[in-house]
Design an enzyme around this catalytic site. Structure first.
Site, PDB file in Angstrom:
ATOM      1  N   GLY B 234      99.860  -4.346 -45.780  1.00 37.82           N
ATOM      2  CA  GLY B 234      99.979  -5.675 -45.277  1.00 37.82           C
ATOM      3  C   GLY B 234     101.496  -5.626 -44.071  1.00 37.82           C
ATOM      4  N   GLY B 462     100.241  -0.586 -51.970  1.00 36.08           N
ATOM      5  CA  GLY B 462     100.467   0.929 -51.652  1.00 36.08           C
ATOM      6  C   GLY B 462     101.700   0.906 -51.926  1.00 36.08           C
ATOM      7  N   LEU B 580     112.768   3.610 -59.777  1.00 34.97           N
ATOM      8  CA  LEU B 580     111.783   3.638 -60.935  1.00 34.97           C
ATOM      9  C   LEU B 580     110.945   4.717 -61.087  1.00 34.97           C
ATOM     10  CD1 LEU B 580     111.337  -0.406 -60.506  1.00 34.97           C
ATOM     11  CD2 LEU B 580     112.695   0.651 -62.073  1.00 34.97           C
ATOM     12  N   GLY B 654     111.035  -1.224 -50.078  1.00 34.01           N
ATOM     13  CA  GLY B 654     109.692  -1.258 -49.012  1.00 34.01           C
ATOM     14  C   GLY B 654     110.290  -1.328 -47.698  1.00 34.01           C
ATOM     15  N   GLU B 655     111.534  -2.076 -47.320  1.00 32.18           N
ATOM     16  CA  GLU B 655     111.616  -2.177 -45.872  1.00 32.18           C
ATOM     17  C   GLU B 655     112.916  -1.470 -45.555  1.00 32.18           C
ATOM     18  OE1 GLU B 655     110.467  -6.574 -45.438  1.00 32.18           O
ATOM     19  OE2 GLU B 655     110.566  -6.447 -47.631  1.00 32.18           O
TER      20      GLU B 655
END
Lengths: 329, 691, 198
Positions: B234, B462, B580, B654-655
């Site tokens: 996405g 993902g 994690l 994620g970023e």
């Protein structure tokens, strides 16, 4: 896609006969260009003549001085043929540098020569494009032209020819044999690709409805000491910004034969005979190579955003010649 | 097994078998196919639409156009969801960008729908397109970024501080329009069961999509179910609700058939957002010791005619380094393109690029090692808010990254390093991204066979959500992770937040953690085998400024003749709180780095200057990195749990991987060549003539 | 500003399909198109061998192998990423060679060579070693390009053992992974290549 009819040809003769029945028919071989363009509505054949199963068109015969290559030979087979790799590295390197492994497994020699330009204006129906819609104009002339030609463009078209393979073939020379309903014809590679001029929709001297049967390429002494160098933005799976297919024949450090063709920068794969001639008798060094590059690009006329390709093509050519001269003959 | 263990991705086996089902993989009984009709002008008006040639084709069910589009709810009062394009599809005849949806064909087969879409005849009255921000005088200064961050801020006296600075520099840096291009083109399969709407959507937010659909179709939220067990990437482009989802539902209603609307790659370039272009001016002032005295960062960017989203390039500038005088401003020009949207690290990706290039130039001006310059400006507390950082180990990132990379062996002089005839350049930069936490719920149930199931209406893009949420639950329950599975991506499950802003671990993960703890207590007391928890930022989070940090080190090789730039190796040291899962975490950072390589060296959406139309709307003309573009990427994870951010102390990742990376490459290209390039992407012509 | 030779009046005739009406020059095939519209070819019977199974169905000649697999045979493991041969997501094996299903007309494969898709890779409901290696090396994130990556890698390994990591990278250049799992992909293929599987 616009609906179409589909037939399979069982032989070369049947293929050209089937095609001759419909003015708007097309041959289907690897399909990597045609299917793509049909989806975008750029190509709208009314009949597809599938030639994938036509026998005896898939072969590689390398002999001294010539290589005969069947038109349905897959790019991947050409790129990895040991005899061809040895006889003309520039040719196998060029093929291996094109597209992706999957596409090379599909694309055929004949189709590769006839592939259409990647110009985005050609591929998007709503833009003016003389190649797609003769007389409509050329949106690329005022457009996003970073990828466009700096040589042999006309006021009607500045699209580049995308093939890598063809660049090497043009450098080597030879001829194309074509089958037409009216008979067979041989076309020298040097006359096969046509500059756009006033008729950019006519891209080759292949007769309408003719089928490429094989390519018989020359294997001059320069072929063995040859290199294909391709320059692009990303490391792979991209068309060339500039490419060079070069071969040298040397007596010691003295050049006694040269082949030069450039890709990605002209409206067709282009061989540079004058630049080749300038090298004859000279020592194989950077000065000679630079002179040849200056001659090759002497007529360059860049557009808005592709001016860098003039310098890039020169440097690509110089580097390719350097790499070739460093090879053992 | 415990939290952080590198267990293999839970959804891996299904995905490698081709059995993970995405939105366009659905085949409901009686399915019909939709194909969009896209505008071929960038600005103007539809004068007439002739659908008869399309309708005459046997098997064409309907053609939706502004002439027959059923009325939907009003644009106002949109609660719990956001439209990517704040405008309803087919609601009027205005054309505001190239590729705008101006019709939708529904037919019995996909090939027929595509064929018929090409037969719809539209006559336009073209207007005047303006695709470039420089050419648009329709400008405004946005106040904030969705209420999260102020976009016009000032502290201290920047003018005075700059003029008093022994070292001063001011440069402009540009970034290009970029498109997300997830491998899964945006798709929706919609069907109605009476007054209930079921939608399989490729989305980063099943709840927000449900809420938006419920609003526009006048339904209670309970009558709409949005399902998205797997989504093919996405990166922001599936965060908000875009026209196709609404149109697919409308088409299913109009035809009484399930409708699949899978956009073509070309179409995804128009209606699903992009990163707006930016022109950023950065001024830095520093003393002889390299300490920053003043920073000014002004951004000019773009939005669409109807749009609200802006690329907030300056949002990290006020907090990344200690500095008393900082001014950040943003100006937005309206252009005739589709609406921009969040794209991996919106703001930081473009803004940290500019700031970190300027820092490199400052290091050069002062004659200081770029890493040392960063160390000297290290901010112990958030210089913008004055709050302490919840946790910060940026200095450790510098140290460990530099050591792994071998930074101390760097010859500071440009063009000083070579290998195999290539110019070698080493660069570094800081990375940062905020820690985001949003209200989320989750449920954990004990099954009769001793297994547990975690459910939440979040989605796994993902990122590894299926895996890490199971690990969080297992750790809290005190059971082996093999005993826990997750069911996600369904709006019928407990409401969770949008998968965006690197927030899933902290938001959904916290709710899962609390639900699992609650269940464990219940079970030990012989209570109910099910527990639900809702988590949202509390007092703890308000007291601290929570950000992730990192440092990238990159080696590039530049061909001195051809000006071809390739990345040879990357070391990224990241402080993102608790890790994690060390396996999926590494992949998250690597993915961000690959995006940084793309942004730095190739990604750029081109527009036709005459018509304002897109010309790079496919994956041959819009380049993203391919396998040979990507070298070994060494990821160092600091793995220090954040004691002041949620019950788990994980800040999301994620970023952050993309932030700073384009600057590192620009800085490395300078080091290799001596050429400062201040525009992305850095391509051959950026340096060719100066080599 | 409009392009030369293209007046404002002409611009109005841009059609929805993007068809810029030709100005009567050769190659304009309006007539041929209208003929086609009248004589629309019927669906044809096509027989494919997919994953060892013979499948027969009726489709128009314009249906690609990709759409035939996905929409007619409901084998949705093969993905559509670009539909124009620019991403590799639809990679399948035909006659043992990796090819792009989006650029092949299904009818052209009628009674042709065997087709292998991701669904047919694992034998006896197990997992192919390369599939296991993809999971072990975290060679995927969103998973959308993954079936294409794996089928392409199978093709690569059948072409011969890649000499080194760079050969794997170049051999996989036709498969875009936007999540950026390339390093894992290379590692997974390396592990199988070194192990001599395939």
């Amino acid at each position: 896609m616009t609906p179409f009819d589909y037939v399979r040809a069982g032989s070369m003769r049947e293929a050209v006969e089937l095609r001759s029945r419909s003015p708007n028919a097309a041959f289907l071989a690897g399909g990597t260009t045609l299917t793509d363009l049909m989806k975008g509505g750029v190509e709208k054949p009314s009949l597809l003549v599938d030639i994938r199963r036509v026998p005896d068109l898939d072969y590689i015969n390398v002999s001294s001085g010539k290589a005969s290559l069947g038109a349905l030979t897959k790019n991947s087979d050409l790129a990895t043929d040991p005899a061809l790799m040895k006889a003309a590295p520039m040719l196998t390197q060029a093929i291996a540098a094109g597209a992706s492994p999957q596409i090379r497994n599909m694309a055929t020699l004949g189709g590769n020569l006839l592939q259409r330009t990647r110009c985005p204006y050609f591929r998007n129906q709503a833009f003016a494009c003389n190649k797609r819609s003769p007389g409509s104009g050329c949106a690329a002339l005022t457009g996003y032209d970073r990828g466009h030609a700096v040589l042999e463009g006309s006021s009607q078209c500045v699209a580049t020819h995308p093939s890598d393979l063809a660049v090497a073939l043009v450098a080597l020379g030879g001829e194309i044999q074509a089958e037409h309903i009216s008979g067979q014809r041989n076309i020298p590679l040097s006359e096969f690709f046509r500059p756009p001029g006033e008729t950019p929709w006519i891209e080759t001297s292949l007769q309408r409805g003719a089928l490429i049967v094989f390519v018989e390429t020359d294997l001059p002494p320069e072929a063995r000491r040859s290199v294909y160098l391709k320059v692009r933005d990303r490391a792979s799976y991209e068309f060339a910004l500039a490419s060079a297919a070069v071969g040298l024949h040397q007596d010691g450090s003295r050049i006694i034969g040269a082949r030069i063709a450039l890709g990605g920068i002209a409206t067709r794969p282009l061989r540079f005979a004058t630049a080749e001639a300038s090298l004859i008798g000279r020592t194989a060094d950077e000065a000679a190579f630079r002179d040849a590059a200056a001659i090759a690009l002497g007529e360059a006329r860049p557009g808005r955003e592709n001016g860098f390709k003039v310098e890039l093509a020169k440097r690509t050519l110089v580097k390719a010649l350097k790499l070739a001269s460093e090879l053992q003959q | 097994m415990s939290l952080g263990d590198p267990i293999p991705r839970r959804d891996g086996p299904l995905k490698v078998a081709g059995r993970a089902t995405y939105a366009a993989d659905q085949h409901p009984q009686g399915i019909a196919y939709a194909a969009p009709v896209l505008s071929t002008i960038a600005s103007g008006e539809v004068l007439s639409i002739d659908t008869r040639p399309a309708m005459q084709r046997a098997g064409v069910l309907t053609v939706l156009t502004p002439d027959n589009m059923p009325a939907l709810g009003q644009l106002t009062d949109l609660k719990g969801g956001t439209l990517g394009e704040p405008r309803l599809p087919l609601s009027d005849r205005l054309v505001e960008y190239d590729g705008q949806l101006v019709g939708l064909v529904v037919a019995e087969s996909l090939e027929l729908a595509n064929e018929a879409a090409a037969l719809v005849q539209i006559v336009y009255a073209p207007g005047t397109p303006r695709s470039e921000i420089e050419r648009s005088s329709d400008r405004f200064r946005p106040k904030d970024f969705y209420g999260i961050a102020e976009l016009q801020t000032q502290r201290g006296d920047v003018d005075e501080a700059l003029s008093a600075s022994p070292f001063r520099l001011q440069h402009s840096y540009e970034t290009s329009v970029e498109h997300h291009n997830p491998m899964e083109p945006h798709a929706t399969t919609a069907l109605w069961e009476g007054d209930r709407l079921i939608v399989y959507d490729s989305t980063q937010g099943v709840i927000s999509t449900r809420n938006v659909l419920a609003h526009f179709f006048g339904l209670p939220a309970g009558n709409v179910r949005v399902i998205c067990p797997y989504v093919g990437g996405g990166f922001g482009s599936k965060g908000y609700v875009w026209p196709r989802t609404i149109l697919a539902a409308a088409a299913a209603k109009a035809t009484g058939r399930p409708v699949k609307l899978a956009l073509s790659r070309q179409a995804t370039f128009s209606n699903n957002g992009h990163r707006g272009r930016t022109i950023q001016t950065v001024s830095l002032g520093a003393d002889q010791l390299g300490r920053l005295i003043a920073i000014r960062h002004h951004t000019l960017t773009q939005t669409s005619l109807a749009g609200v989203h802006v690329e907030p390039s300056g949002i990290a500038t006020g907090m990344l380094y200690a500095c008393d005088n900082v001014a950040v401003s943003h100006e937005v020009a309206r252009v005739t393109t589709g609406s921009p949207t969040a794209m991996r690290a919106p703001g930081e990706a473009s803004g940290v690029y500019a700031l970190e290039c300027a820092m490199d130039e400052l290091a050069e001006a002062i004659g200081m090692d770029p890493l040392e310059l960063r160390r000297r400006n290290h901010a112990v507390s958030d210089p913008e808010t004055g709050k302490p950082f919840s946790s910060k180990h940026l200095l450790a990132c510098y140290e460990r990254g530099a050591q792994a990379f071998g930074w101390s062996r760097r010859d500071p002089r440009p063009r000083s390093m070579t290998a195999n005839g290539m110019l070698i350049g080493w660069g570094m930069a800081s990375a940062t991204y905020p820690a985001n936490m949003r209200p989320s719920s989750a449920r954990v149930e004990a099954e009769p066979d001793g297994r547990f199931v975690v459910t939440a209406a979040t989605q796994d893009l993902g990122t590894g959500a299926y895996t890490i949420l199971a690990q969080i639950a297992a750790a809290a329950l005190g059971v082996p992770v093999e005993k826990v599975r997750c069911e996600l991506g369904d709006s019928a499950l407990p409401e969770a937040t949008l998968s965006g802003g690197s927030s899933t671990s902290a938001s959904v993960g916290s709710a899962v953690h609390e639900a699992a703890l609650k269940l464990r207590t219940q079970l030990s007391a012989g209570g109910a085998p099910m527990a639900e928890a809702h988590h949202e930022p509390g007092e703890l989070e308000k007291q601290y400024s929570a950000h992730s940090f990192g440092a990238h080190f990159v080696e590039v090789a530049v061909d001195p003749e051809l000006a071809v730039i390739r990345v040879r190796r990357v070391v990224s040291a990241m402080d993102v709180g608790r890790i994690l899962n060390h396996r999926t975490a590494q992949s998250q950072i690597r993915g961000g780095v690959v995006w940084g390589i793309g942004m730095a060296l190739m990604e750029r959406t081109g527009f036709d200057p005459a018509t304002g139309r897109l010309v790079t709307r496919n994956l041959a003309d819009y380049l993203v990195p391919v396998n040979p573009d990507v070298p070994e990427i060494q990821v160092i994870l600091i793995d220090e749990p954040d004691p002041h951010f949620g019950p788990i102390g994980a800040r999301g990742m994620g970023e952050i991987g993309i932030t700073g990376l384009p600057a590192v490459i620009a800085n490395a290209v300078w080091h290799a060549t001596g050429v400062r390039v201040r525009r992305l992407p850095i391509v051959i012509e950026s340096i060719l003539h100066q080599l | 500003m409009t392009p030369p030779d293209l007046s404002r009046r002409d611009l109005i005739y841009l059609t929805a399909s993007g068809g810029l009406l030709g100005l009567g020059a050769p190659g304009s095939n309006a007539e041929a198109e209208s003929q086609q519209a009248q004589a629309r070819p019927e669906k044809r019977s096509v027989e494919l061998t997919v994953n060892g199974e013979r499948r027969e169905f009726q489709i128009a000649p314009s249906v690609t192998l990709l759409d035939a697999l996905r929409e007619h045979l409901e084998l949705t493991g093969t993905k559509k990423g670009c539909d124009h041969g620019q991403c590799g997501s639809c990679t399948v094996l035909v006659g043992g060679r990796r090819v792009l299903a989006c650029l092949i007309l299904a009818i052209s494969e009628h009674q042709g060579e065997p087709i292998e898709t991701i669904e047919g890779l694992a034998r006896d409901d197990g997992v192919h070693p390369l599939q296991a290696a993809f999971v072990a090396h975290d060679a995927l994130q969103c998973g959308y390009c993954t079936p294409g990556q794996i089928m392409s890698a199978i093709g690569l390994l059948r072409e011969g053992r890649p000499a080194d990591d760079d050969a794997i990278r170049e051999g996989m250049a036709g498969n875009i992974c936007r999540c950026g799992a390339y390093e894992g992909i290379v590692a997974a293929i390396r592990s199988i290549s070194a192990g001599g599987v395939e």
